[in-house]
Design a protein around this motif. Sequence first.
Motif, PDB file in Angstrom:
ATOM      1  N   LYS A  58     -10.329  23.052 -28.042  1.00 44.16           N
ATOM      2  CA  LYS A  58      -9.700  23.212 -29.355  1.00 44.16           C
ATOM      3  C   LYS A  58     -10.653  24.006 -30.234  1.00 44.16           C
ATOM      4  CE  LYS A  58      -7.260  20.818 -32.975  1.00 44.16           C
ATOM      5  NZ  LYS A  58      -6.716  19.561 -33.462  1.00 44.16           N
ATOM      6  N   ALA A  59     -10.615  25.310 -30.037  1.00 42.61           N
ATOM      7  CA  ALA A  59     -11.541  26.210 -30.721  1.00 42.61           C
ATOM      8  C   ALA A  59     -10.810  27.472 -31.129  1.00 42.61           C
ATOM      9  CB  ALA A  59     -12.694  26.561 -29.793  1.00 42.61           C
ATOM     10  N   ARG A  60     -11.474  28.220 -32.000  1.00 45.10           N
ATOM     11  CA  ARG A  60     -10.960  29.539 -32.371  1.00 45.10           C
ATOM     12  C   ARG A  60     -11.519  30.572 -31.413  1.00 45.10           C
ATOM     13  NH1 ARG A  60     -10.023  29.389 -38.832  1.00 45.10           N
ATOM     14  NH2 ARG A  60      -8.590  27.639 -38.745  1.00 45.10           N
ATOM     15  N   HIS A  61     -11.522  31.824 -31.792  1.00 45.33           N
ATOM     16  CA  HIS A  61     -11.785  32.943 -30.891  1.00 45.33           C
ATOM     17  C   HIS A  61     -13.119  32.891 -30.157  1.00 45.33           C
ATOM     18  CE1 HIS A  61     -11.009  36.838 -29.217  1.00 45.33           C
ATOM     19  NE2 HIS A  61     -12.127  37.338 -29.722  1.00 45.33           N
ATOM     20  N   VAL A  62     -14.178  32.484 -30.806  1.00 46.64           N
ATOM     21  CA  VAL A  62     -15.505  32.492 -30.176  1.00 46.64           C
ATOM     22  C   VAL A  62     -15.817  31.075 -29.685  1.00 46.64           C
ATOM     23  CG1 VAL A  62     -17.876  33.290 -30.426  1.00 46.64           C
ATOM     24  CG2 VAL A  62     -16.095  34.310 -31.819  1.00 46.64           C
TER      25      VAL A  62
END
Length: 86
Positions: A58-62
């Motif tokens: 559950k993370a954004r792009h990086v």
Amino acid sequence: MAISQMPISTDAFTHKVTNPAWKHKPTFYMVATEDRSINPDQERMMAKRAKAKTVEVKARHVAYMSFPKEAAKLIEEAAASATANQ
């Protein structure tokens, strides 16, 4: 991270790939479920097409920055796989 970024080569858009590595080598993929740069469904589709060993975070792009342990584990699995397949 900004310092390490390189301009993308036009070859990335014009070079014809005739033998992509993902078709014959083990592939690993970390899907960032909150990514706003690449749609997570698109990430899943690419991973599935490559028959990749996939993990989701559950993370954004990086994702490797916010989930370094999970990223390291996936890299270690890939390295072990490469060694085993030699």
